[in-house]
Design an enzyme around this catalytic site. Sequence first.
Site, PDB file in Angstrom:
ATOM      1  CG  ASP A  78      -0.861  -0.125   2.258  1.00 32.55           C
ATOM      2  OD1 ASP A  78       1.474  -0.380   2.536  1.00 32.55           O
ATOM      3  OD2 ASP A  78      -0.742  -1.027   3.627  1.00 32.55           O
ATOM      4  CG  ASN A 147      -8.733  -1.447  12.092  1.00 32.30           C
ATOM      5  OD1 ASN A 147      -7.973  -2.151  11.477  1.00 32.30           O
ATOM      6  ND2 ASN A 147      -9.194  -0.846  11.628  1.00 32.30           N
ATOM      7  CG  HIS A 149      -5.981  -2.397   8.818  1.00 32.52           C
ATOM      8  ND1 HIS A 149      -6.105  -0.843   9.651  1.00 32.52           N
ATOM      9  CD2 HIS A 149      -4.453  -2.295   8.568  1.00 32.52           C
ATOM     10  CE1 HIS A 149      -5.138  -0.630   9.581  1.00 32.52           C
ATOM     11  NE2 HIS A 149      -3.828  -1.392   8.983  1.00 32.52           N
ATOM     12  CD  GLU A 154      -8.505   0.945   7.740  1.00 33.73           C
ATOM     13  OE1 GLU A 154      -8.581   0.229   8.388  1.00 33.73           O
ATOM     14  OE2 GLU A 154      -7.981   2.173   8.079  1.00 33.73           O
TER      15      GLU A 154
HETATM   16  C1  GLP Z   1      -0.488   0.396   8.454  1.00 38.11           C
HETATM   17  C2  GLP Z   1       0.145  -0.834   6.981  1.00 38.11           C
HETATM   18  C3  GLP Z   1      -0.289  -2.124   7.267  1.00 38.11           C
HETATM   19  C4  GLP Z   1      -0.006  -2.056   8.660  1.00 38.11           C
HETATM   20  C5  GLP Z   1      -0.079  -1.527   9.775  1.00 38.11           C
HETATM   21  C6  GLP Z   1       0.053  -2.112  11.474  1.00 38.11           C
HETATM   22  O1  GLP Z   1      -1.801   0.959   8.989  1.00 38.11           O
HETATM   23  N1  GLP Z   1      -1.186  -0.059   6.672  1.00 38.11           N
HETATM   24  O2  GLP Z   1      -0.069  -2.381   6.550  1.00 38.11           O
HETATM   25  O3  GLP Z   1      -0.015  -3.738   8.182  1.00 38.11           O
HETATM   26  O4  GLP Z   1      -0.301  -0.330   9.910  1.00 38.11           O
HETATM   27  O5  GLP Z   1       1.302  -2.019  11.733  1.00 38.11           O
HETATM   28  P1  GLP Z   1       1.862  -1.677  12.907  1.00 38.11           P
HETATM   29  O6  GLP Z   1       2.730  -3.079  12.395  1.00 38.11           O
HETATM   30  O7  GLP Z   1       2.279  -0.478  13.393  1.00 38.11           O
HETATM   31  O8  GLP Z   1       0.957  -2.049  13.867  1.00 38.11           O
END
Ligand code: GLP
Length: 245
Positions: A78, A147, A149, A154
């Site tokens: 992304d 959440n 995702h 989402e």
């Molecule tokens: C972001 C990214 C995701 C990632 C998620 C968790 O929103 N777009 O791809 O997996 O957050 O992030 P973290 O590893 O910082 O908890």
Amino acid sequence: MNAECIHLPPFMNWRSFPTSASLSQHAAGILLNAIRDNPSVVLALPTGRSPLGMYDRVVNECEREYRCFRDVTTFNLDEYVGVPRGHPGSYRTYMQRHLFEHVDLDPRNAHIPDGMAGDLDAECRRYEEEIRAAGGLALTFLGLGRNGHIGFNEPGSPFDARTRVVELTPSTRAANAEFFPDGNVPTHAITMGIATILESRAIVLLASGAGKQEAIERLRSGSVDESFPASALRLHPNVTVLTQA
Ligand code: GLP
């Protein structure tokens, strides 16, 4: 050797680690073994805090094993919309800093959606086409949003969705606000869709970090439905979930 040689078992395999360091070490081993099995493997890569230790270890190993990434192709999951590639909060900057600058990956083979494209829908179609032209994703690493995702899919994201523009939820924007200290937290992103992710031959979910326990339990024993995007992974035959005990 082809991508089917990746050594992951054909079911949802849960592995728990005592520390984030041991989890990251294991994840890095999976990534590097995939490259050793197939030097031109096609990887999908995540951003966020969870994969930082994995990238750190991969970079360290590759300093010893010169030319690890020479023939590898990567696709990021992304990117934010409207955030220039050189902006400190962009996922392009993240990847440059944590992986790309330190390994011999050909920049032409390092794909990240262009969130500054004039025609974002065309950019999403182009990204899907690039994945197809590369032969599809062999191994996808994912983080887990609190959440549920995956990528920026989402809650409510259709399981048959492909790469597209999505609106970020307030909780996701809050979770990532620290990367945009000027307060201009992006409202939209381009993300690979759940269907795109599920077409990967193997998937590794890095389910670590603060505030993830509820999401991890829901993934383990909740129902498979679109209100919890990560549950789509239970439909895939080859998923490894790495958690921290
Ligand atoms: C972001 C990214 C995701 C990632 C998620 C968790 O929103 N777009 O791809 O997996 O957050 O992030 P973290 O590893 O910082 O908890």
